[in-house]
Scaffold this active site. Sequence first.
Site, PDB file in Angstrom:
ATOM      1  NE  ARG A   1     -31.909 -84.857  86.902  1.00 32.31           N
ATOM      2  CZ  ARG A   1     -33.057 -84.669  87.574  1.00 32.31           C
ATOM      3  NH1 ARG A   1     -34.206 -85.112  87.075  1.00 32.31           N
ATOM      4  NH2 ARG A   1     -33.054 -84.046  88.734  1.00 32.31           N
TER       5      ARG A   1
ATOM      6  CG  HIS B   1     -35.390 -81.636  86.954  1.00 33.15           C
ATOM      7  ND1 HIS B   1     -34.717 -81.927  85.789  1.00 33.15           N
ATOM      8  CD2 HIS B   1     -34.487 -80.986  87.750  1.00 33.15           C
ATOM      9  CE1 HIS B   1     -33.480 -81.491  85.881  1.00 33.15           C
ATOM     10  NE2 HIS B   1     -33.299 -80.904  87.051  1.00 33.15           N
TER      11      HIS B   1
ATOM     12  CG  HIS C   1     -33.731 -77.484  84.024  1.00 35.67           C
ATOM     13  ND1 HIS C   1     -34.148 -76.804  85.143  1.00 35.67           N
ATOM     14  CD2 HIS C   1     -32.857 -78.427  84.467  1.00 35.67           C
ATOM     15  CE1 HIS C   1     -33.540 -77.290  86.218  1.00 35.67           C
ATOM     16  NE2 HIS C   1     -32.751 -78.293  85.831  1.00 35.67           N
TER      17      HIS C   1
ATOM     18  CD  GLU D   1     -29.728 -83.763  89.905  1.00 34.81           C
ATOM     19  OE1 GLU D   1     -29.553 -82.605  90.352  1.00 34.81           O
ATOM     20  OE2 GLU D   1     -30.173 -83.985  88.771  1.00 34.81           O
TER      21      GLU D   1
ATOM     22  CG  HIS E   1      -7.891 -69.192  98.067  1.00 35.01           C
ATOM     23  ND1 HIS E   1      -8.808 -68.280  98.555  1.00 35.01           N
ATOM     24  CD2 HIS E   1      -8.190 -69.349  96.752  1.00 35.01           C
ATOM     25  CE1 HIS E   1      -9.619 -67.915  97.573  1.00 35.01           C
ATOM     26  NE2 HIS E   1      -9.264 -68.546  96.464  1.00 35.01           N
TER      27      HIS E   1
HETATM   28 MN    MN Z   1     -31.650 -79.552  87.287  1.00 30.53          MN
HETATM   29 MN    MN Z   2     -10.052 -68.088  94.450  1.00 33.64          MN
END
Ligand code: MN
Ligand code: MN
Length: 434
Positions: free
Chosen positions: A142, A145, A190, A213, A372
């Site tokens: 990757r 960037h 990174h 992304e 929740h």
């Molecule tokens: Mn990244």
């Molecule tokens: Mn939670």
Amino acid sequence: MKELASLEDINVSEENLLEEKFQSKVSRRRFLEAGSAVLVAAAGLQAAEGQEPRAVPRSADHHLPNEEEPGPNNTTLDRQNPNSVWAPETDAGGQQPFKYSFSLAHKRLEQGGWTRQVTVRDLPISKKMAGVEMRLISGGIRELHWHVGAEWALMLYGAARITAVDQEGRSHVSDVKEGDLWIFPGGIPHSIQGLGPDGCRFLLVFDDGNFNEFETFLITDWLAHTPSEVLAKNFGVPESTFAKVPKKELFIFGRELPRPLAEEKRQAEEGTGPVPHAFDFRPSEMQPNKKARGGEVKIIDRKIWPATNIAAAIVTLKPGGLRELHWHPNEDEWQYYVTGKGRMTVFAAGAHARTMDFEEGDVGYIEKSMPHYIENTGDTDLVFIEVFPTPFYEDISLAEWMAHTPFRLTDEHLQVGEDFLAKISKKEAVVTPQ
Ligand code: MN
Ligand code: MN
């Protein structure tokens, strides 16, 4: 002709009206006959003669006339979402969805692997966080960037080498494996590279719902958009040095495996040393914060990982286990379901509550302070992560609240008995049964 047509219309309408009246009488009778017994039994209501029933008839096996589902049904999706098809009686509509699946996300395929994302553009409630899944083949890179938001990662499979450089030119180079985390604070450049034997797969979470992304600051893209005479002047070298810089971004691309870690680390740290706080973290080396019969929880925030500005919890629920009723007073929660099956009800005040089902690869989202619970509804362990765009984890549970409020007062609201209230654990359970 025109008059005739309208006369016919009137006749037809009258017929329809009569038919409708007849149908509604019949269906109402069927409805009452089928429903009344269930109502009386289940809700203890008196279905008095000539009175409308006060609750909607329901049956455990959904056989009643008002529960029939004639016509098209997506049975595959229905099976995965039983709490949407037949919501608990306590649910009430009008609440926006808080679930999206990575299975529905567009997968961008490259020579070195693939990636896909779930952002606020897919799940409108997820305003403060977004997620990315990525697969890198062995040697797959990757590209170097950075981005405005911070990146928090969970390794889901395999092994990878990560690199980063901070504001003081200090370096981080390390190898991470399944279960490990990393954090790259916003603006920190990174890279990630898949290691042998089979590369890696990981989850990224960003503290920005609108993250993309596919639009990050890439080293190739930047250099391709900078005049080469400026590059030459910047480094004090001839322009020809940059002749082979790609004209288009590499993004994800395949290469040979990296050199030995010690060698690459030494080279990167020369002159400035390593970052003061490691950008990676290994939850496998820590004890759970809470361990119960129902499961366990590991909380990873700045208290134990000084580099992070994103807090997280890794939750494992045994079959039947419950992540207790609670809320987070400080931030929104972004969830990712790693394995197993569960359901979650989010109560949104104003009598709104909605229950949704979750399984592998699903994203859940809960806005700040909305209460929740998460229940394991499957027959295997349910593992999910909770991620928060803040350095410190915070929650308040219903039980904790009730245990530390005068029992008299709570009992005057709920009529559950002061004996029960006195017995609630003084310490937060987090996961039940204890
Ligand atoms: Mn990244
Ligand atoms: Mn939670």
